[in-house]
Design an enzyme around this catalytic site. Sequence first.
Site, short mmCIF file in Angstrom:
data_model
loop_
_atom_site.label_atom_id
_atom_site.label_comp_id
_atom_site.label_asym_id
_atom_site.label_seq_id
_atom_site.Cartn_x
_atom_site.Cartn_y
_atom_site.Cartn_z
N CYS A 43 21.96 -56.41 6.84
CA CYS A 43 22.71 -57.57 7.53
C CYS A 43 21.84 -57.18 8.92
CB CYS A 43 24.01 -57.32 8.08
SG CYS A 43 25.95 -56.99 6.55
N ASP A 97 -4.80 -62.17 41.90
CA ASP A 97 -5.00 -63.54 41.68
C ASP A 97 -3.83 -63.76 43.16
OD1 ASP A 97 -3.77 -65.83 40.32
OD2 ASP A 97 -1.98 -65.38 40.69
N CYS A 102 26.46 -58.85 13.17
CA CYS A 102 27.22 -59.30 11.83
C CYS A 102 28.65 -59.26 12.10
CB CYS A 102 26.32 -59.21 10.69
SG CYS A 102 28.08 -59.65 9.46
#
Length: 524
Positions: A36, A464, A40
């Site tokens: 699972c 940048d 779950c």
Amino acid sequence: MTLMLDPDACVKAVRARDARFDGRLYVGVTSTGIYCRPSCPAPPPKREHLTFHPTAAAAQRAGFRACRRCRPEASPGSPDWNIREDTAARAMRLIADGEVDRSGVEGLSAALGYSSRQVERVLRGELGAGPLALARAQRASTARTLIEGTALSFSEIAFAAGFASVRSFNETIRAVFAASPSQLRTARRNGRAAAIRPTPVAPHLLTLRLAYRPPLHVPSLFGHLIATAVPGVDTWHPQEAHGHGSGGVLHRAMRLPHGAGVASLRPDDGHRGWVEAQLRLTDLRDLTSAVQRCRRMLDLDADPVGIEDALRTDEDFAPLVARFPGCRLPGSPDPEEQAFRVVLGQQISTQAAGTMGARLTRAFGEPLPEALLLPGGPTHLFPTAASLTTAEDDARWPGMPASRRATLRGLAEALTTGKLRLDVGAPWSEVRRELTSLRGIGPWSVEMIALRGLGDPDAFPATDLGTRLAAEALGLPGDPRPLAGAADAWRPWRSYATALLWASSDHAVARLPQNPSPQKEPLR
């Protein structure tokens, strides 16, 4: 967030039904023979009945079958494979892209630069399963998605998912899900959980739901992809609303291993947990690759909560984390293509770079097949490295400085000769060294290619302009050198810190446009 399969930490995640660990931890239940997700909804078994596995393949290899209630095989991918550059992580990225299905274990090993025996040993030691088992688990997951959500015949599904035969397909489905393909399809029709919406249309058109770990900051992710789009290759249509989500769809042309494809991606509200993807493919064998490339483009396997917990410790960044939860890295389905886009964008605006990219595509790109064309959608595939290497130096090249043209050609030659390798399995540190050695490619280009093309979580384009302006607005240094020094506090998540800075700016990359993508220079 990394559990390293510590039993106490794993039990704690299961008891809390913590969905953040879905996809990075699989829970085997010895009393039932199933495995699972940690989240779950079934009552947690006693601790002595629990075993823990790093992959679905490892759980399957241990003899467990997938839980029908929580669908562990449909979990978002583990973020661990996208934030590391060791052999296991690179192998997982290549396997997810379908490398084993296309070229076998030998091809995977060659791409990694190791022998098949070494790759097998590394993967079994760290992941509990070898490359064939890992690829088999992925094929099973893809097949179940198609069984439950399409009208394709089982032979077509076996072919699309990468199985060598229908017999192998049937045996794998029965072993992994304890049900035949017919039983899975019948269960879906009876209203049980499904991963995709059924689409009773031609086989080359499929609609899926791509799961992610909420939250997802839609404006900055899709806004960046739209603002840096190349007309004719990417298009945005804000009016295509269907009663949920952002009310828009991003169309993206993709070059895939066996043909062309177009992905139409419609984001939700950032908390639903899935992005709707409609895929148009010329070859169904490209389904797995197309899905994984869409996931990488949207960074859907990221763990935003864990990343933000780390960045929140910096008092300068805590306000940004609170304002823009769920920021992701705006990636690319094709790292080589992204590298060319970055070079085109050197020292010019994003709009000018898009125009230049459209002209380059018109001159050297490949028109999409008629079956993939949409009204106002993509019309071409971006040029390949091979097409730019052999292109004559004539008037067909868009108006650009000779130095930019030389840089594009140098990059194309490095890619075609194999000197430079740009794919999901390439080591980031190696790529940086090779890029730096190419004429015309500086620090900004290297970091942007690492961030957007390869998904390196610790890239930082300190030069940048958008990053610098956003940093200054936050009270940080605006000059590249001191800014890079300040960014050391954000390791190993500097890429995500950059995404947060971009999200806080007033640039077009930080918001969804209200108008369709411009098509000033149609390619067709």
